[in-house]
Write an enzyme that holds these catalytic residues in place. Structure first.
Site, PDB file in Angstrom:
ATOM      1  N   ASP A 228       0.843  -1.209   0.000  1.00  0.00           N
ATOM      2  CA  ASP A 228       0.000   0.000   0.000  1.00  0.00           C
ATOM      3  C   ASP A 228       0.873   1.252   0.000  1.00  0.00           C
ATOM      4  OD1 ASP A 228       0.708  -1.116   2.426  1.00  0.00           O
ATOM      5  OD2 ASP A 228      -1.050  -0.425   3.525  1.00  0.00           O
ATOM      6  N   ASP A 256       1.248  -1.739 -13.748  1.00  0.00           N
ATOM      7  CA  ASP A 256       0.357  -0.870 -14.519  1.00  0.00           C
ATOM      8  C   ASP A 256       0.405   0.563 -13.990  1.00  0.00           C
ATOM      9  OD1 ASP A 256      -0.413  -2.751 -16.299  1.00  0.00           O
ATOM     10  OD2 ASP A 256      -2.562  -2.583 -15.917  1.00  0.00           O
TER      11      ASP A 256
END
Ligand code: NAD
Length: 361
Positions: A228, A256
């Site tokens: 995270d 991505d």
């Protein structure tokens, strides 16, 4: 003269167009640096479904295995309109991708995210965040973890329940970690290993094994980062990263994200490697059926993937450098395909971009 056997999978959509340009550039590099590539064209994805009824045949796998490397365009069609998507999921184009990765044991996926000075305006981050630019390599484990774990959907007391399992053994972690450290040694010598060790057992094992492997690479700096936090750091300060080493699903998402901070999907190369020098090289983008056959696709991601093939599978570092330099030069000279066009630049098509890069080798 050195000769290498290259399996070529043009694929679907813009695949055949961009692969043709990469071959042009590779052949020019061969002439300059004294090597010959013998190509064997193979069918995969929709192109294979049309001929064989399946996205990947055993013959294609065998032919790929017997080559020094595989260069691929991209596979797949428009899911809404293409008849390929009327087939059951295991017969659709994308099933071929998972199968070839598994069959060739391609456990290490490499995706560079590099910001070209000339394409800075495509980067969605602010100038002060971009600074001098960034140059990182996402190294993603590709054949284990959640995407390959046991899965099922059951019904318990009238309530539907789905179960996916995330499994890694220490050998799977060790081999990808070694690859990550090896690559870092050829770059800025820093590995950021990304996990979720505050929650997941698989991540705690990941962290422990990466620590063990790092003992063999005292010259490479290692840091651990929670996934995270990494997702935030990629947009807060991407310059801090050199090699990001991570498991399959985290890598899928982070690669991505890292790609998008460069802003140019048509520029992003990738490589998938096994334990040997063998690898499969393809652009990170898809088959772009919306622009197929119009000679407007950007071939640079495929050309840069071909450069990675020269470097990682064929040990032709000088030729790889020359291809990458030619790409930089063409951008410096102001040529752009439509996807990366900016004011004052000259718009060119797919074939012309290939020609311009070839001329600069
Ligand atoms: P896509 O990457 O094909 O296209 C997304 C957008 O980017 C489109 O507008 C497209 O025109 C543009 N684009 C992509 N590559 C470009 C290039 N080289 N030059 C200029 N513009 C480019 O993603 P999608 O539309 O989500 O997927 C299309 C098909 O590709 C689907 O069938 C999908 O499954 C497949 N796909 C294949 C791979 C692969 O072969 N590894 C990867 C991703 C998607």
């Amino acid at each position: 003269m050195a000769r290498y056997k290259i399996a070529v999978i043009p694929g679907d959509g813009i695949g055949p167009e961009i692969v043709a340009e990469a071959r042009k550039v590779l052949d020019a590099a061969g002439e300059k640096f004294g090597f010959v590539l013998d190509y064997q064209e193979l069918l995969m994805g929709g192109a294979s479904i049309d001929v064989h009824g399946v996205p990947l045949t055993d013959e294609t796998i065998a032919a790929a295995k017997s080559s020094d490397a595989v260069l691929m365009g991209s596979i797949g069609g428009d899911a809404k309109t293409s008849p390929w998507y009327q087939l059951e999921p295991s017969k659709r184009p994308e099933a071929g991708l998972l199968k070839i990765r598994k069959s060739l044991n391609l456990f290490a996926n490499l995706r560079p995210a590099y910001l070209y000075e000339e394409l800075k305006q495509a980067c969605p981050l602010r100038d002060e965040v971009i600074g001098e630019g960034f140059d990182m390599m996402i190294m993603r484990e590709l054949t284990g973890g959640l995407y390959f774990g046991e899965r099922r959907t059951v019904e318990e007391n009238g309530v539907r329940k789905a179960i996916d399992t995330l499994t890694y053994d220490e050998n799977e972690i060790r081999r990808i970690a070694r690859r990550g450290f090896d690559i870092a040694r050829k770059r800025r010598k820093k590995v950021t290993s990304v996990d979720k060790a505050n929650v997941l057992d698989s991540s705690r094992l990941w962290r422990a094994v990466v620590d063990e492997v790092s003992a063999d690479y005292p010259d490479v700096e290692l840091e651990h980062m929670l996934v995270d936090n990494c997702a935030m750091q990629l947009v807060r300060d991407p310059k801090q990263f050199d090699v990001i080493l991570t498991e399959n699903m985290f890598g899928d998402i982070l690669s991505d994200e890292a790609s998008m901070v460069t802003g140019s999907i048509g520029m992003l190369a990738s490589a998938s490697l096994n334990e040997t020098k063998f690898g499969l090289y393809e652009p990170s983008h898809g088959s772009a059926p919306d622009i197929a056959g119009k000679d407007i696709a950007n071939p640079i991601a495929t050309i840069l993937s071909a450069a990675m093939m020269l470097r990682f599978s064929l040990d032709l570092d000088e030729a790889a450098d020359a291809v990458e330099k030619a790409v930089k030069q063409v951008l410096k000279d102001g040529y752009r395909t439509g996807d990366i066009l900016s004011p004052g630049c000259t718009r060119v098509g797919c074939q012309e971009m290939g020609d311009l890069i070839r001329e600069r080798i």
